[in-house]
Design a protein around this motif. Structure first.
Motif, PDB file in Angstrom:
ATOM      1  N   TYR A 167      -6.924  45.629  -7.299  1.00  0.00           N
ATOM      2  CA  TYR A 167      -7.492  44.754  -6.365  1.00  0.00           C
ATOM      3  C   TYR A 167      -7.006  43.361  -7.263  1.00  0.00           C
ATOM      4  N   GLY A 168      -6.520  43.376  -8.238  1.00  0.00           N
ATOM      5  CA  GLY A 168      -6.190  41.911  -8.912  1.00  0.00           C
ATOM      6  C   GLY A 168      -7.257  41.433  -9.736  1.00  0.00           C
ATOM      7  N   THR A 169      -7.065  40.393 -10.400  1.00  0.00           N
ATOM      8  CA  THR A 169      -8.037  39.732 -11.301  1.00  0.00           C
ATOM      9  C   THR A 169      -8.794  38.609 -10.679  1.00  0.00           C
ATOM     10  N   MET A 170      -9.555  37.819 -11.067  1.00  0.00           N
ATOM     11  CA  MET A 170     -10.183  36.726 -10.874  1.00  0.00           C
ATOM     12  C   MET A 170      -9.124  35.883 -10.294  1.00  0.00           C
ATOM     13  N   ARG A 171      -8.152  35.867 -10.693  1.00  0.00           N
ATOM     14  CA  ARG A 171      -7.038  34.786 -10.298  1.00  0.00           C
ATOM     15  C   ARG A 171      -6.614  35.157  -8.789  1.00  0.00           C
ATOM     16  N   GLU A 172      -6.519  36.475  -8.215  1.00  0.00           N
ATOM     17  CA  GLU A 172      -6.222  36.539  -6.891  1.00  0.00           C
ATOM     18  C   GLU A 172      -7.482  36.847  -6.141  1.00  0.00           C
ATOM     19  N   ASN A 173      -8.667  36.925  -6.681  1.00  0.00           N
ATOM     20  CA  ASN A 173      -9.949  36.919  -5.818  1.00  0.00           C
ATOM     21  C   ASN A 173     -10.650  35.656  -5.622  1.00  0.00           C
ATOM     22  N   VAL A 174     -10.497  34.926  -6.435  1.00  0.00           N
ATOM     23  CA  VAL A 174     -11.046  33.400  -6.047  1.00  0.00           C
ATOM     24  C   VAL A 174     -10.168  32.675  -4.985  1.00  0.00           C
ATOM     25  N   ILE A 175     -11.177  32.175  -3.939  1.00  0.00           N
ATOM     26  CA  ILE A 175     -10.217  31.518  -2.947  1.00  0.00           C
ATOM     27  C   ILE A 175     -10.437  30.007  -3.380  1.00  0.00           C
ATOM     28  N   ALA A 176     -11.733  29.658  -3.989  1.00  0.00           N
ATOM     29  CA  ALA A 176     -11.848  28.247  -4.260  1.00  0.00           C
ATOM     30  C   ALA A 176     -12.979  28.205  -4.829  1.00  0.00           C
ATOM     31  N   VAL A 177     -13.169  27.167  -5.694  1.00  0.00           N
ATOM     32  CA  VAL A 177     -14.436  26.721  -6.625  1.00  0.00           C
ATOM     33  C   VAL A 177     -14.838  25.119  -6.275  1.00  0.00           C
ATOM     34  N   THR A 178     -16.061  24.906  -6.371  1.00  0.00           N
ATOM     35  CA  THR A 178     -16.481  23.736  -6.607  1.00  0.00           C
ATOM     36  C   THR A 178     -16.737  23.390  -8.164  1.00  0.00           C
ATOM     37  N   ALA A 179     -16.491  22.222  -8.569  1.00  0.00           N
ATOM     38  CA  ALA A 179     -16.750  22.071 -10.362  1.00  0.00           C
ATOM     39  C   ALA A 179     -16.746  20.538 -10.328  1.00  0.00           C
ATOM     40  N   VAL A 180     -17.784  20.324 -11.395  1.00  0.00           N
ATOM     41  CA  VAL A 180     -18.097  18.969 -11.501  1.00  0.00           C
ATOM     42  C   VAL A 180     -17.042  19.007 -12.967  1.00  0.00           C
ATOM     43  N   MET A 181     -16.217  17.831 -12.543  1.00  0.00           N
ATOM     44  CA  MET A 181     -15.282  17.658 -13.787  1.00  0.00           C
ATOM     45  C   MET A 181     -15.800  16.678 -14.741  1.00  0.00           C
ATOM     46  N   ALA A 182     -14.988  16.080 -15.958  1.00  0.00           N
ATOM     47  CA  ALA A 182     -15.422  15.668 -16.850  1.00  0.00           C
ATOM     48  C   ALA A 182     -15.748  14.032 -16.670  1.00  0.00           C
ATOM     49  N   SER A 183     -15.489  13.513 -15.406  1.00  0.00           N
ATOM     50  CA  SER A 183     -15.658  12.332 -14.775  1.00  0.00           C
ATOM     51  C   SER A 183     -17.045  12.336 -14.306  1.00  0.00           C
ATOM     52  N   GLY A 184     -17.594  13.490 -14.028  1.00  0.00           N
ATOM     53  CA  GLY A 184     -19.074  13.475 -13.187  1.00  0.00           C
ATOM     54  C   GLY A 184     -18.782  13.819 -11.846  1.00  0.00           C
ATOM     55  N   GLU A 185     -17.446  13.794 -11.421  1.00  0.00           N
ATOM     56  CA  GLU A 185     -17.154  13.894 -10.041  1.00  0.00           C
ATOM     57  C   GLU A 185     -17.106  15.417  -9.718  1.00  0.00           C
ATOM     58  N   GLU A 186     -17.726  15.856  -8.454  1.00  0.00           N
ATOM     59  CA  GLU A 186     -17.498  17.328  -8.111  1.00  0.00           C
ATOM     60  C   GLU A 186     -16.137  17.572  -7.097  1.00  0.00           C
ATOM     61  N   ILE A 187     -15.453  18.199  -7.296  1.00  0.00           N
ATOM     62  CA  ILE A 187     -14.223  18.505  -6.532  1.00  0.00           C
ATOM     63  C   ILE A 187     -14.351  19.962  -5.961  1.00  0.00           C
ATOM     64  N   ARG A 188     -13.872  20.075  -4.690  1.00  0.00           N
ATOM     65  CA  ARG A 188     -13.566  21.385  -4.285  1.00  0.00           C
ATOM     66  C   ARG A 188     -12.273  21.759  -4.130  1.00  0.00           C
ATOM     67  N   THR A 189     -11.834  22.874  -4.913  1.00  0.00           N
ATOM     68  CA  THR A 189     -10.227  23.005  -5.197  1.00  0.00           C
ATOM     69  C   THR A 189      -9.749  23.477  -3.890  1.00  0.00           C
ATOM     70  N   ALA A 190     -10.320  24.102  -2.813  1.00  0.00           N
ATOM     71  CA  ALA A 190      -9.478  24.554  -1.576  1.00  0.00           C
ATOM     72  C   ALA A 190     -10.515  24.506  -0.721  1.00  0.00           C
ATOM     73  N   HIS A 191      -9.989  24.708   0.600  1.00  0.00           N
ATOM     74  CA  HIS A 191     -10.707  25.294   1.835  1.00  0.00           C
ATOM     75  C   HIS A 191     -10.554  26.818   1.818  1.00  0.00           C
ATOM     76  N   ARG A 192     -11.312  27.464   2.930  1.00  0.00           N
ATOM     77  CA  ARG A 192     -11.910  28.755   2.796  1.00  0.00           C
ATOM     78  C   ARG A 192     -10.519  29.704   3.540  1.00  0.00           C
ATOM     79  N   ALA A 193      -9.367  29.025   3.973  1.00  0.00           N
ATOM     80  CA  ALA A 193      -8.358  29.660   4.521  1.00  0.00           C
ATOM     81  C   ALA A 193      -7.866  30.711   3.335  1.00  0.00           C
ATOM     82  N   ARG A 194      -7.259  31.866   3.951  1.00  0.00           N
ATOM     83  CA  ARG A 194      -6.745  33.000   2.894  1.00  0.00           C
ATOM     84  C   ARG A 194      -5.409  32.708   2.161  1.00  0.00           C
TER      85      ARG A 194
END
Lengths: 471, 471
Positions: A167-194
């Motif tokens: 099934y792969g590792t987390m690399r293959e199984n994470v579609i996107a994350v949201t994260a608060v970066m050092a700037s304090g800004e929250e980003i979403r790394t990708a939309h939900r498309a496969r």
């Protein structure tokens, strides 16, 4: 920098005091500074000593993560993300002090899209909780690193485990994350498309970044349909080489094996004793197949033929859930079983990963090294990926033994790198593997540092991990 | 910035002249400045006008790539990597002039490790050449974007195609690359182990970076065993919704379909006429299954039952190679077939990708949009990934038609983004999709820009792609 040295950086005492003041006001009782609690947030299974944060912030929302990150950014104070504390290379230590941000209060499952085989969860959800929640959907989340880790921590450390071969590792199984970066800004790394070819792969950049670039606030995961049938079993081999040959043939033939785990003779002896089993005490492969009823039988039979070709067998397999569970429980308890080989010892768990064509050679050379160093160190590996673990059993109070384990691990890493392998297949770099990452990456380490510097110019995100302090 | 505007940046005339002088000395005849040749290195299938480089450097080694990059870095001159020129969004244009670095002379297969199911190739190797080379090994490289693209270009643009649903995209199939970065330094992003948790995922950062971070000088790829058996066929459906429902059920049931392609009624009509077939002229799915003899029959039969449940069928399938080849040739010729729907027209090919639960809704809304805009625009999609293409047939000399196609594409992208999809599943951003990437990424675009700025501070690596010039 010595392997596992305490490696204490400069503490920003004034900043830390200021941030504690700010966060106490914002979080109230959910900012804790008691020593016992701070200690729980800095334990580690390595020989790196615990390095306590100055406070633990129990956050409950992405908004609170932003609050903590902004306060820490304003005062240049380290932030150390904490999931369940099951990382193995000092990822949760706080060498310069700072704020441990405990994500266990962000444990909601935000959505399950069964038509799309995906879900989105807060980072504090554990993999067992997620699979419990999914039980009635016919879906499951396959990644299983052994420990009941948090999904956020698994993403941050690019976790994998026994069934990554399928099934792969987390690399293959994470579609996107949201994260608060050092700037304090929250980003979403990708939309939900496969899939997507839209710009830089920020998802894969965050997966495995060990909290050094941002704090993950949600994870969108691929899910899998629960297979109609599962078969599994154990197959003895006369030698590690014979077992590895069977692994290579299995992968080459394209058998979609779900798990194929190598245990060396010492580990089998430990498992027999601990889990009250009576397998032959030589090298063995533990296997599992997922598919249709006919498919899993066909796969098991094909493997049996391969095993015999390689001088192993008989492959004793079953579709019966109870016996499979017992088998895999023994595999999952391998760490505890190993400890019982030397009562009172502690186990230093380390991992490397090599191309599977080199696995036998690497394991055998490592066994020889263990023998000549006089260590007790069983080996268990995710053989289908060329990834194996050594548990070095030492008396942690004996400096000579600690030193011997350290130099053994150095040799193990050098051996894997010389075989075009990596210094860590799934444990991550943390503090313990930093010198090996430099060896492994060569000029590439400068590129990693440039990215770190660009995204976290004041080095507040989990400092002292992946890179040494000057990163 | 308007979609497809020429978007000419500032040309560094003195630097360009200096670099041409330096490279002529180093490369001799392999530096070319003739207009026809430069034009061949700037063609595009979009409505973005060609923007010619000032010279084309035909390199033959990584050392020569370093020479070109260093010369360009010294004089702050753009470098535009060129594989086979089959990218679709203006990736090879030279809006500020500069040096097109043609990789076709770096086309050696450096190693094939059949035990590890991997190989390492120079970037100019095409996928067809690679598969021809592999023929006797029992292995193949599955990614098939249609065109006979170069492996370097496929890595740079994160290509995928018809069988990504089974084998993944270039993201999942590139193990490592070597690349000359803007600094002139060559890095290797990873060792050859199948998995690693060693620091930031530089491999995935380079895959899809479209030459904006460095020039790829070799690619290590995963290979697959050639399946024992293949079955395939065509299944008609009364509506696009019915076809998409069958896709969702197929994926949910975990059928390891190798290809599952949606063609709308207009595209089927075009394929029938062009490829002299007599399929029903409504929506259809083209499928392929890979596995054991028993497995592919089981998969085809399971799909047939699903299709009937969804109101479609009969699913006419075969294991017979000749008939399968004819079928897939028709699918691969879909672009040429589409052009014949309007003789003398040109086709603007665009793609988006949405979660598969939204695919039917997105395709139907797009068909309605096409009808109300009075366009001729057949649809074909990699339905298992939620990725579909629209070929808008226009008279390229009619400004009203060009404008109409542009606004249609804007609406298509907005529609996909609103469904949590991406502005491109596999064509990449290039020049054409830049405005949509900004919409898609929100705050994340700043992170991409920070990485670009850190790794290419003078913006010499394929400037004007992914980001607008101020990146």
């Amino acid at each position: 920098m010595g392997l596992g040295d305490p490696d204490i950086g400069t503490r920003n005492e004034a900043g830390i005091a200021a941030v504690i003041g700010v966060l106490r006001q914002r979080l109230g009782d959910r900012l804790q500074t008691g020593e016992a609690l701070r200690g729980q947030h800095a334990h580690t299974t390595t020989f790196i000593p615990p390095q306590l944060p100055d406070a633990v912030a129990f956050v409950q929302s992405a908004e609170e993560v932003r609050t903590v990150v902004r306060a820490c950014a304003d005062h240049r104070v380290p932030i150390i993300p904490f999931g369940t504390g099951t990382s193995l290379e000092g990822q949760i230590n706080a060498p310069q002090g700072g704020i441990s941000i405990d994500m266990s209060g962000m444990a909601r499952i935000l959505s399950v899209n069964s038509e799309d085989l995906d879900c989105t969860v807060e980072p504090g959800v554990t993999r067992v909780d997620l699979n419990t929640h999914l039980r009635d959907t016919g879906l499951f989340f396959p990644i299983d690193p052994g420990a009941n880790a948090s999904i956020g921590g698994m993403a941050a450390t690019r976790a994998s485990g026994t069934n990554a071969v399928r099934y792969g590792t987390m690399r293959e199984n994470v579609i996107a994350v949201t994260a608060v970066m050092a700037s304090g800004e929250e980003i979403r790394t990708a939309h939900r498309a496969r899939k997507s070819s839209a710009g830089y792969d920020l998802t894969r950049l965050m997966v495995g970044s060990e909290g050094t670039l941002g704090v993950i606030t949600s994870v969108t995961l691929r899910l899998q349909g629960i297979p109609q049938a599962i078969s599994g079993g154990v197959c003895p081999f006369p030698t590690v080489e014979a077992a590895c040959n069977a692994v290579v043939m299995t992968i080459q033939m394209g058998i979609p094996v779900a798990r194929i785990e190598l245990l060396d003779g010492l580990q089998m002896k430990a498992c027999n004793a601990y889990s009250k089993l009576d397998y032959p005490e030589g090298p063995a492969l533990f296997l599992e197949f997922h598919g249709s009823d006919a498919g899993v039988a066909e796969q098991a039979e094909t493997f049996d033929a391969i095993a015999r070709d390689c001088g192993g067998g008989p492959f004793l397999w079953t579709k019966e859930p109870e016996r499979r569970t017992q088998l895999w429980k023994a595999r999952h308890d391998a760490y505890w079983a190993a400890l019982h080989l030397r009562p009172g010892s502690r186990a230093i768990a380390t991992d490397v990963c090599v191309p599977i064509s080199r696995l036998a050679e690497c394991v055998v050379a490592t066994q020889d090294d263990i023998a000549s160093a006089g260590l007790i160190a069983p080996i268990v590996g995710h053989a289908g990926d060329g990834n194996f673990h050594v548990s070095v059993l030492i008396d942690g109070d004996n400096p000579a033994e600690v030193a011997g384990a350290k130099t053994f691990i150095s040799r193990l890493n050098a051996r894997a790198l010389a075989m075009d392998g990596t210094c860590t297949g799934e444990h991550g770099i943390g503090q313990g593997k930093r010198p090996y990452l430099i060896e492994e990456m060569g000029a590439g380490i400068a590129v990693m540092r440039q990215i770190k510097q660009a995204l976290d110019p004041h080095n507040i995100m989990n400092p002292g991990k992946i890179f040494a302090f000057d990163a």
